[in-house]
Each structure stands twice: as structure tokens, then as C-alpha cells.
Scaffold this motif. Structure first.
Motif, PDB file in Angstrom:
ATOM      1  N   SER A 108      33.764  32.110  40.760  1.00 16.74           N
ATOM      2  CA  SER A 108      34.959  31.748  41.505  1.00 16.74           C
ATOM      3  C   SER A 108      35.708  33.005  41.927  1.00 16.74           C
ATOM      4  O   SER A 108      35.477  34.097  41.398  1.00 16.74           O
ATOM      5  CB  SER A 108      35.868  30.880  40.638  1.00 16.74           C
ATOM      6  N   SER A 109      36.617  32.841  42.848  1.00 18.26           N
ATOM      7  CA  SER A 109      37.460  33.965  43.262  1.00 18.26           C
ATOM      8  C   SER A 109      38.735  34.046  42.434  1.00 18.26           C
ATOM      9  O   SER A 109      39.471  35.025  42.529  1.00 18.26           O
ATOM     10  CB  SER A 109      37.829  33.820  44.744  1.00 18.26           C
ATOM     11  N   ARG A 121      36.971  34.875  35.611  1.00 21.20           N
ATOM     12  CA  ARG A 121      36.418  34.091  36.702  1.00 21.20           C
ATOM     13  C   ARG A 121      35.323  33.201  36.114  1.00 21.20           C
ATOM     14  O   ARG A 121      34.834  33.450  35.012  1.00 21.20           O
ATOM     15  CB  ARG A 121      35.872  34.994  37.804  1.00 21.20           C
TER      16      ARG A 121
END
Length: 419
Positions: free
Chosen positions: A350-351, A339
Motif C-alpha cells: 500500500s501507499s 505499509r
């Protein structure tokens, strides 16, 4: 949330060319370059103008409008050359978040809740390298945590070499013999040794100096990163360590928590108290012919004029946040699980993994809205009346210095760029 108030110094507000921003600067530069007596002095002037990141295009246009086409072309070429040097496309990778130190301002370290995060697996490293090659990225920065604490560190450096990648590395300087041997076998472009207060004032300093000397003697290009955690720090101690390590370049940072931590370590009012440290260090370093650079944007209005001139002259203020200048796409921070974040100062992940993005530009867009609002917002009430702030010629300060609050936009902000 109320903004911190501070007086903008007269050397900024009294500038006769600050009234209408870029247009005034353009007139000044046209006037000055026409007065210079020879080609050598004009070329030097153009090289200095290339450092003014927030005004480059306006200056080129000013030269062209006055018929100075040769000078405009020379400035375009100087800007392009500087961009290749200062803002290369690269990825910053943390193979581990482990570190044996306890720095309160760091996102990693032994006191951090992410210290137990699993390190990157070989398959994750291979996926990252494949993604970089797919998008023609040839430079990797190793950070952390302490990169040398990665259990496969020697193999990692060997793999970077076999993949044809350049790398640079940030380290706390406490690496073991095996890690040092791996670095000597696979030299980095640059090794930034972070001298933390914890090391400076402990028995670990001897190990730090010994490691730095060994690497420098072997020809490793090393820089001393000085993290000033308190306004009471002894700046001369950092210079003495640099001399002991045979290091000629210092990069200065006033470490503060990232945006997510709400500036609980040092608030904006306390930030101004660090200005005398910069003043002292610049004076002493110039006497000893040492290079002093800023590593993080520090408010130019907190500096005495001579200190600001020093950092403007060496390009620190212009290039200190290349991530900002290129839309936060050229130094994506990738964590062990792949990520990512656009900037350590944001401390938002971030996902999805970086490998799910169609290049660094798309990855940066994940955070673009949040970052743009903060970077285009004043950090102090006085920024709204400052000519540099009004005309977008100053990014104010590092993203990590900004409190976690709803950004307050400039009343009449136009343009973008940095001082």
C-alpha cells in the motif's frame, strides 16, 4: 497471453454429481446423510461437510429444503466453530526483512533487493499494537525475513505478552541462544519452522535440528514447513528431519515467486511435476501416523485421486487460503514501515500505513479489485470446462502461482468459494 493446457482427470470430470455444481452436491449430501445409521456417523459427516468452504451455505439450504432442519443447524454450528479455529482475525507482521538465507523463491532473504530495508522502530511497533487493540485484534503473526534477526526481538516478545496479544511465528530455525530464550520465556501459539533446501543440504541442518529439539522438549508446539523447490527433492529427507525433531505435523508448500515476479521460478507447466512428491509424502506420512497439510493452494486436478482425498479429508484444500475466503481481511501482511499487503502472493504494498485504515476490512479493500480478478480467473484453459471451475468450487491455485498478465475471466462464472 495463452493459458497453459492440462487435461482434467476423469475422477473429476466423470463424477455423476458434477454436472450442475452445488445443486448436485446438495442432492448427494442429502441422500447420504439420510442413509447413515446413527447420530455418531451423521455428526462425523457434518463435520466433514463443514470443511467444504465453497459449498457450505448451499448445503445448509439443501438440508433445510428437505426438512432436515436439525442437520442444517448442526452444520451451521460446525461451520462457526471451524471458522473460529481456522480463520481467526490476525495481523502478520514483519519486524525485519533481514534473513541469513538465500532462497530464490522468497520475497526477503540475502539475495533480495529489500534485504537492506530498515527494520521497524519501537514507535512503529507501538502504533501497530495500538491499532490492533483499537480494532479488537488479539493475534499477531511474526514473519519476515527472519523475525529472530530483529535487533529488539526479546523485547518484542515481552511487549506482545504485556499487551495481552497471542502470537505465532514463522522461522528458518537458525535462531541464536538469545532468541530461543525469548521464545521459551514467551511461548507462541505455534512455531512454524521452515526447512529450506539451503538448510537441508548444508551443515546448518544440525543447528536446525538441535534448535527444534530444544524447543519441542520445552513444550513449544512446532510444525515443520517443507518448501519443495524442485520436483527432484527427496521427500523422505523431510520426514526424517521431522522425526529427528519430534515433530508430528508437516505443512507442504511448493514455493514459487509471487505475482509481481511473473512465475519466473516455476511456470504452471512445471507445477504439475510436483504432484508425485505429494503422493509419495502422503503415503509415507500415513504409514508413520504423521499429519500432512498443504500450506498453499495447489491445483487439485494435478493430484491423484487418493492424494486429493487425503487433503480434502484433513481440510487442507478447503482452508488452505483463509485469506481468500474472508476477503483477504483476516491476515493482513504488515511490513516494517507499516505499509501493508493483503497477501504475500501479491507482493504489492500500500501507499499508506495500516494505521491509517479504519480496520482490516478497509485495508483489504485497497487490493480487492486486483485480487478478485486474479482469483476468479482460470489458471489453465481447461479450467473453463471443469465443473469445479465453472461453478466456483475451486480457487485453482495460490495467487503466487498466477502469472503476471491480464486476468482472463471464466466465460460463465457464477458464485465464489473454494474446493
Amino acid at each position: 497471453t495463452a493459458l497453459f493446457n492440462a487435461a482434467i482427470p476423469a475422477w473429476i470430470t466423470a463424477n455423476p454429481y458434477s454436472g450442475d455444481g452445488h445443486a448436485a452436491l446438495g442432492r448427494l449430501c442429502v441422500d447420504q446423510i439420510q442413509r447413515l445409521p446413527d447420530a455418531a456417523s451423521r455428526n462425523l459427516f457434518i463435520e466433514r461437510l463443514a470443511l467444504l468452504s465453497g459449498a457450505r451455505q448451499e448445503l445448509i439450504a439443501s438440508f433445510q429444503s428437505k426438512g432436515l432442519h436439525k442437520e442444517a443447524k448442526a452444520l451451521e454450528q460446525a461451520v462457526a466453530q471451524l471458522a473460529r479455529q481456522q480463520y481467526p482475525q490476525q495481523v502478520s507482521f514483519s519486524p525485519t526483512m533481514r534473513c541469513q538465507l538465500h532462497c530464490p523463491y522468497c520475497i526477503a532473504g540475502a539475495n533480495s533487493p529489500v534485504a537492506a530495508e530498515p527494520e521497524a522502530e519501537p514507535a512503529q511497533l507501538e502504533a501497530l499494537l495500538a491499532w490492533m487493540q483499537q480494532h479488537e485484534l488479539t493475534r499477531l503473526g511474526l514473519t519476515g525475513g527472519e523475525p529472530s534477526r530483529y535487533s529488539r526481538f526479546p523485547a518484542l516478545l515481552a511487549r506482545l505478552r504485556s499487551a495481552g496479544l497471542e502470537y505465532y511465528m514463522a522461522s528458518n530455525g537458525l535462531m541464536d541462544e538469545a532468541a530461543q530464550a525469548a521464545i521459551l520465556a514467551n511461548p507462541p501459539l505455534c512455531l512454524t519452522l521452515h526447512l529450506t533446501p539451503e538448510v537441508l543440504h548444508s551443515s546448518q541442518l544440525e543447528q536446525f535440528i538441535e534448535t527444534a529439539r530444544r524447543l519441542r522438549q520445552a513444550g513449544i508446539y512446532a510444525i515443520l514447513r517443507c518448501n519443495f523447490a524442485s520436483p527432484a527433492v527427496d521427500t523422505l529427507a523431510y520426514l526424517q528431519v521431522a522425526q529427528s525433531c519430534a515433530i508430528q505435523e508437516l505443512r507442504i508448500a511448493i514455493p514459487m515467486p509471487n505475482s509481481q515476479r511473473g512465475n519466473s521460478y516455476v511456470d504452471l507447466a512445471g507445477l504439475a511435476a510436483f504432484a508425485p512428491l505429494l503422493h509419495t509424502l502422503v503415503q509415507k506420512a500415513e504409514q508413520q501416523a504423521m499429519q500432512i497439510q498443504l500450506s498453499k493452494p495447489y491445483p487439485i486436478c494435478f493430484m491423484p485421486q487418493e492424494v486429493a482425498r487425503h487433503f480434502l479429508k484433513n481440510g487442507s484444500i478447503a482452508c488452505v487460503c483463509p485469506s481468500y475466503l474472508l476477503g483477504f481481511s483476516n491476515n493482513i501482511v504488515v511490513y516494517p514501515d507499516l505499509r501493508f499487503s493483503a497477501c504475500l502472493g501479491l507482493n504489492e504494498r500500500s501507499s499508506m500505513p495500516i494505521t491509517a485504515c479504519a480496520g482490516p476490512e478497509q485495508a483489504a479493500l485497497v487490493f480487492a479489485g486486483t485480487i478478485e480478478k486474479r482469483m476468479h480467473s482460470p489458471i489453465m484453459a481447461e479450467c473453463c470446462s471443469c465443473p469445479l471451475g465453472r461453478y466456483g468450487q475451486c480457487i485453482g491455485a495460490c495467487l503466487s502461482y498466477r502469472p503476471k498478465m491480464d486476468p482472463v475471466p471464466f466465460p460463465a462464472f457464477s458464485g465464489s468459494g473454494s474446493a
